[in-house]
Scaffold this active site. Structure first.
Site, PDB file in Angstrom:
ATOM      1  N   ALA A   1      -1.896  -4.848   8.024  1.00  0.00           N
ATOM      2  CA  ALA A   1      -2.406  -4.089   9.167  1.00  0.00           C
ATOM      3  C   ALA A   1      -1.992  -2.624   9.149  1.00  0.00           C
ATOM      4  O   ALA A   1      -2.233  -1.903  10.116  1.00  0.00           O
ATOM      5  CB  ALA A   1      -1.947  -4.757  10.467  1.00  0.00           C
ATOM      6  N   ASP A   2      -1.405  -2.172   8.061  1.00  0.00           N
ATOM      7  CA  ASP A   2      -0.944  -0.786   7.984  1.00  0.00           C
ATOM      8  C   ASP A   2      -1.178  -0.222   6.579  1.00  0.00           C
ATOM      9  O   ASP A   2      -0.258   0.270   5.932  1.00  0.00           O
ATOM     10  CB  ASP A   2       0.551  -0.752   8.335  1.00  0.00           C
ATOM     11  CG  ASP A   2       1.067   0.637   8.648  1.00  0.00           C
ATOM     12  OD1 ASP A   2       0.255   1.542   8.922  1.00  0.00           O
ATOM     13  OD2 ASP A   2       2.299   0.826   8.604  1.00  0.00           O
ATOM     14  N   PRO A   3      -2.440  -0.274   6.107  1.00  0.00           N
ATOM     15  CA  PRO A   3      -2.706   0.113   4.711  1.00  0.00           C
ATOM     16  C   PRO A   3      -2.933   1.612   4.508  1.00  0.00           C
ATOM     17  O   PRO A   3      -3.930   2.027   3.939  1.00  0.00           O
ATOM     18  CB  PRO A   3      -3.969  -0.688   4.385  1.00  0.00           C
ATOM     19  CG  PRO A   3      -4.703  -0.721   5.679  1.00  0.00           C
ATOM     20  CD  PRO A   3      -3.638  -0.821   6.742  1.00  0.00           C
TER      21      PRO A   3
END
Length: 175
Positions: A134-136
């Site tokens: 969720a944090d790419p």
């Protein structure tokens, strides 16, 4: 290694953010239906989850399992004998942040292959597995010398039900 003062700093920042949101809702009543208090609660829960490095290691292992047969994606190995809730020990990775185009070009890496691997590594988990990074951002996704992409920082992960994944695919199809 988790900084000793991180939890106190987060508590302070969340309290301050809560006050700012309450003030904003008083000044701008149109914000009230957005339920900013619930958004802050979800955000805070996500922050606390990121501070448990054993959970982060489990996420990395799960992601590694999902990509075990994918030659274009690398997930660092977690060394569990040296990992605790405050210390995450993982395989050393040598790579370049995906956002550093100049360095990627200087190394002679294949931009098209990297982007193909990156897009697949981003979308496949969402639509096939319902469990995704969720944090790419470019600091968490690196280009490796063999044109693989490597995900780092598994503290913030997302999940989607099969029904929601199906709805998203339908939306994309008809869009």
């Amino acid at each position: 290694i988790q900084r000793p003062s991180i939890k106190a700093g987060i508590k302070r920042d969340v309290r301050l953010l809560g006050k700012v949101l309450k003030h904003a809702e008083k000044q701008l009543p149109d914000l009230n239906p957005l339920r900013l208090d619930r958004a802050l609660e979800t955000f805070t829960k996500s922050l606390w989850n990121e501070l448990d490095y054993q959970t982060e290691g489990q996420h990395a292992d799960r992601f590694a399992y999902l990509f075990r047969s994918d030659a274009g994606v690398k997930i660092p190995k977690i060394y569990w004998s040296q990992t605790t809730s405050k210390v995450l020990t993982m395989e050393f990775i040598e790579g370049t942040k995906m956002g550093d185009r100049e360095s990627i070009s200087r190394q002679g890496l294949d931009h098209e292959k990297l982007m193909h691997n990156c897009v697949r590594a981003c979308l496949l988990p969402i639509f096939s597995y319902g469990f995704f990074h969720a944090d790419p951002h470019p600091g968490n996704v690196w280009a490796l010398k063999d044109n693989r992409v490597c995900y780092l920082d598994f503290g913030m992960m997302g999940s989607l039900s099969k029904a929601l994944r199906h709805q998203l695919l339908l939306f994309m199809y008809f869009f």
